[in-house]
Design an enzyme around this catalytic site. Structure first.
Site, mmCIF file in Angstrom:
data_model
loop_
_atom_site.group_PDB
_atom_site.id
_atom_site.type_symbol
_atom_site.label_atom_id
_atom_site.label_comp_id
_atom_site.label_asym_id
_atom_site.label_seq_id
_atom_site.Cartn_x
_atom_site.Cartn_y
_atom_site.Cartn_z
ATOM 1 N N GLU A 1 0.662 -1.192 -0.032
ATOM 2 C CA GLU A 1 -0.031 -0.049 -0.028
ATOM 3 C C GLU A 1 0.853 1.320 0.070
ATOM 4 O OE1 GLU A 1 -0.777 -2.083 4.069
ATOM 5 O OE2 GLU A 1 0.352 -2.522 2.047
ATOM 6 N N TRP B 1 15.523 -41.386 -12.865
ATOM 7 C CA TRP B 1 14.588 -40.340 -12.179
ATOM 8 C C TRP B 1 13.258 -40.872 -12.591
ATOM 9 C CZ3 TRP B 1 16.383 -36.521 -9.589
ATOM 10 C CH2 TRP B 1 17.788 -36.084 -9.858
ATOM 11 N N ARG C 1 10.274 -25.354 -5.081
ATOM 12 C CA ARG C 1 11.334 -24.942 -4.172
ATOM 13 C C ARG C 1 11.459 -23.443 -3.921
ATOM 14 N NH1 ARG C 1 16.639 -28.900 -5.342
ATOM 15 N NH2 ARG C 1 15.606 -30.779 -4.769
ATOM 16 N N LEU D 1 20.336 -30.038 -3.429
ATOM 17 C CA LEU D 1 19.143 -29.437 -2.931
ATOM 18 C C LEU D 1 19.285 -27.766 -3.151
ATOM 19 C CD1 LEU D 1 19.014 -31.316 0.570
ATOM 20 C CD2 LEU D 1 17.963 -31.771 -1.679
ATOM 21 N N THR E 1 7.224 -40.990 6.253
ATOM 22 C CA THR E 1 6.439 -41.639 6.906
ATOM 23 C C THR E 1 6.334 -41.097 8.547
ATOM 24 O OG1 THR E 1 7.045 -43.761 5.990
ATOM 25 C CG2 THR E 1 6.120 -43.910 8.221
ATOM 26 N N SER E 2 7.406 -40.841 8.859
ATOM 27 C CA SER E 2 7.602 -39.881 10.071
ATOM 28 C C SER E 2 6.366 -38.566 10.340
ATOM 29 C CB SER E 2 8.715 -39.605 10.762
ATOM 30 O OG SER E 2 9.783 -40.619 10.752
#
Length: 367
Positions: free
Chosen positions: A56, A174, A188, A208, A306-307
């Site tokens: 603004e 892949w 990402r 990464l 999974t966790s």
């Protein structure tokens, strides 16, 4: 509430501006603003990154004297507190605005409904709620983080048609197509951090990073769960700490010598409690929140996925389903562990959206 076509059109424009800043404003929200007078736009702007002027204020500067008697269209309630910048509402009540149309209230407890109240006290007509569903989606990470101080967690899973995330050898490169992997790079870019477990590091030796030439350099974190501090000092991601700060969560008994060696490589080591040899995820998320990391993209592997699912720490997920059949009883799936004892107890995604990229099917949903 009666909404005019003009109000809708100008608010859509404000959102088109806000969306330009996706992934760049954390821990602040994405906000867009349009100022219109006599049916014409006289000012516009969007919040570009934390510490920079809010949407603004940029719009007011562009509008100049034309702001008097105009209407401001703002995707999020104006702030009333000092942060990295002064309170925006103080400027808004003194420039001669006739009307302010606000899409959503700011869930920040310091702001919630206070900005709207200040505008009304100043005699400015205020309309709220237009296209509020857009803000809920655009600022989903901010909306959670600003209230809980816990990052918004999204899972990213590439899997075969028969539900496998790797071959029996551990190979996963892949499963998804090049087009899907490029989409992941954009994902990402929208998150503050990417998180993987140590097994992914040992198996794939990933960097990464965000590898998009058209994306402005952003604050980026690479998070590793490594209870035994097994990460090799020669890991690729340690070669270029400038590609994103590295945070490694490890156990209380980790080698002091290894910790110091990793610090020399530029990594931050955080020691937390472990349970059955696994990092305490709730403790890890709290530590990330303390560092103003408002969103985390979890990319695996199987134990980590999974966790997060078992502990109900996931907000959202993207499943990239490839038309491959991998097979193998020992090949890993994204949800291992004990599993649900009945279909009625199985976790189910909500608010599903699906689309295709080349031969892959991408399913997006919320937990």
């Amino acid at each position: 509430m009666k909404v005019s076509k003009e109000d809708l059109a100008f608010m859509e424009m404000a959102y088109s501006l806000a969306e330009k800043a996706k992934g760049r404003t954390s821990p602040n929200p994405c906000v867009g603003a349009v100022i219109a007078k006599d049916g014409k736009i006289v000012g516009w702007g969007y919040h570009q990154e934390a510490g920079q002027p809010h949407a603004e204020i940029i719009a007011l500067e562009k509008a100049g004297r034309k702001v008097k008697g105009a209407t401001l269209y703002l995707t999020l309630e104006p702030c009333v507190h000092w942060g990295r910048t002064p309170p925006c509402v103080d400027r808004l009540v003194n420039v001669g605005l006739k009307r302010v149309v606000i899409s959503s209230y700011d869930p920040n407890p310091l702001v919630y409904q206070k900005g709207v109240a200040r505008l009304k006290e100043a005699g400015i007509e205020v309309v709220t709620g237009i296209l509020a569903d857009k803000n809920e989606k655009l600022n989903e990470a901010y909306n959670k983080y600003i209230v809980s101080k816990i990052p918004f967690v999204c899972l990213k899973v590439a899997l075969s048609l028969d539900g496998k995330i790797a071959a029996t050898s551990g190979d996963s490169r892949w499963i998804s197509s090049e087009e899907s992997r490029n989409f992941v790079q954009h994902l990402r870019a929208e998150y503050d951090a990417v998180l993987v477990g140590i097994n992914t590091v040992l198996q794939d030796d990933p960097q990464l990073t965000v590898r998009l030439p058209d994306i402005v350099k952003k604050k980026w974190f690479r998070v590793i769960l490594d209870s035994g501090l097994r990460i090799p000092l020669e890991a690729k991601m340690l070669e270029k700490p400038e590609d994103g700060k590295i945070i490694i969560f490890t156990g209380q008994k980790a080698s002091h010598q290894k910790i110091e060696a990793l610090k020399q490589k530029g990594a931050e080591i955080i020691q937390v409690e472990t349970h059955d040899g696994l990092i305490d995820l709730k403790a890890a998320l709290k530590e990330l929140g303390r560092r103003e990391i408002s969103s985390v993209l979890v990319e695996g592997g199987a134990k980590v996925l999974t966790s997060f699912i078992e502990q109900k720490l996931v907000d959202k997920a993207f499943f990239f389903i490839s038309p491959r059949l991998i097979g193998g009883e020992k090949a890993l799936t994204p949800f291992e562990g004990q599993g649900a004892s009945s279909i009625s107890e199985a976790p189910r995604l909500k608010n599903i959206r699906h689309f295709s990229l080349k031969d892959d099917i991408i399913v997006e949903g919320y937990f």
